[in-house]
Design an enzyme around this catalytic site. Structure first.
Site, PDB file in Angstrom:
ATOM      1  N   CYS A 185      -4.685   1.232   6.566  1.00 34.44           N
ATOM      2  CA  CYS A 185      -4.951   2.538   6.894  1.00 34.44           C
ATOM      3  C   CYS A 185      -6.104   3.139   6.092  1.00 34.44           C
ATOM      4  O   CYS A 185      -6.293   4.347   6.123  1.00 34.44           O
ATOM      5  CB  CYS A 185      -3.733   3.200   5.945  1.00 34.44           C
ATOM      6  SG  CYS A 185      -3.607   3.012   4.302  1.00 34.44           S
TER       7      CYS A 185
ATOM      8  N   CYS B 166      -7.537  -0.474   1.904  1.00 36.93           N
ATOM      9  CA  CYS B 166      -6.489  -1.003   2.620  1.00 36.93           C
ATOM     10  C   CYS B 166      -7.133  -1.328   4.079  1.00 36.93           C
ATOM     11  O   CYS B 166      -7.688  -0.399   4.597  1.00 36.93           O
ATOM     12  CB  CYS B 166      -5.376  -0.122   2.638  1.00 36.93           C
ATOM     13  SG  CYS B 166      -4.060  -0.820   3.844  1.00 36.93           S
TER      14      CYS B 166
ATOM     15  N   CYS C  21       0.869  -1.304  -0.090  1.00 34.84           N
ATOM     16  CA  CYS C  21      -0.039  -0.002   0.045  1.00 34.84           C
ATOM     17  C   CYS C  21       0.840   1.115  -0.012  1.00 34.84           C
ATOM     18  O   CYS C  21       1.817   1.472   0.772  1.00 34.84           O
ATOM     19  CB  CYS C  21      -0.830  -0.055   1.222  1.00 34.84           C
ATOM     20  SG  CYS C  21      -1.704   1.424   1.522  1.00 34.84           S
TER      21      CYS C  21
ATOM     22  N   CYS D 155      -9.529  -4.820  -9.584  1.00 36.66           N
ATOM     23  CA  CYS D 155      -8.723  -3.717 -10.528  1.00 36.66           C
ATOM     24  C   CYS D 155      -8.147  -2.673  -9.605  1.00 36.66           C
ATOM     25  O   CYS D 155      -9.100  -1.672  -8.968  1.00 36.66           O
ATOM     26  CB  CYS D 155     -10.161  -3.257 -11.341  1.00 36.66           C
ATOM     27  SG  CYS D 155      -9.848  -2.046 -12.419  1.00 36.66           S
TER      28      CYS D 155
ATOM     29  N   CYS E 173       0.414   3.179   3.649  1.00 35.74           N
ATOM     30  CA  CYS E 173       0.967   2.554   4.730  1.00 35.74           C
ATOM     31  C   CYS E 173       1.998   1.654   4.682  1.00 35.74           C
ATOM     32  O   CYS E 173       2.561   1.088   5.860  1.00 35.74           O
ATOM     33  CB  CYS E 173      -0.016   2.140   5.810  1.00 35.74           C
ATOM     34  SG  CYS E 173      -0.843   0.792   5.149  1.00 35.74           S
TER      35      CYS E 173
END
Ligand SMILES: [Zn+2]
Length: 132
Positions: free
Chosen positions: A98, A95, A47, A119, A50
């Site tokens: 975060c 995510c 991510c 996607c 984070c």
């Protein structure tokens, strides 16, 4: 700091305007413009918000849709939110650590092992090349 405790100002300071628009405002990068759309490098995608690991390259496939496509995230790394914006019923993927927006998941198959297509915006991810 706990990523979810970050203020909007902190996010703005840490991300580029383009990253902020996608991760924090659920924007979408234009199709076929992302860094990882057709990438086949072996590694782990984490991510941008984070650093949590989200997807492995062995679940990435060529969908032709213009964004990096995966058939499965690493377990318990993402959360799902019903998204009815733009007159569509879609499932948003964020995510789980975060809360940043990553993309959407569609149950449209493409012959993948799970039948799902995650996607995901390239700009929401960082690829760490890895051999294992
Ligand atoms: Zn995150």
């Amino acid at each position: 700091m706990e990523p979810r405790a970050k203020s909007d100002e902190q996010w703005r300071a840490e991300l580029t305007p383009q990253e902020y628009a996608v991760l924090r405002k659920a924007g979408t990068e234009p199709a076929f413009t992302g860094e990882y759309t057709d990438t086949e490098t072996v590694g782990v995608y984490s991510c941008k918000g984070c650093g949590s690991e989200l997807f492995r390259s062995d679940t990435k496939f060529h969908s032709g849709c213009g964004w990096p496509s995966f058939y499965q995230p690493l377990s318990d790394t993402v959360e799902y939110i019903e998204d009815t914006s733009h007159g569509m019923r879609r499932t948003e993927v964020r995510c789980a650590t975060c809360g940043s927006h990553l993309g959407h998941v569609f149950p449209d198959g493409y012959g993948t092992p799970t039948g799902d297509r995650y996607c995901i915006n390239s700009i929401a991810l960082t690829l760490e090349p890895r051999d294992d």
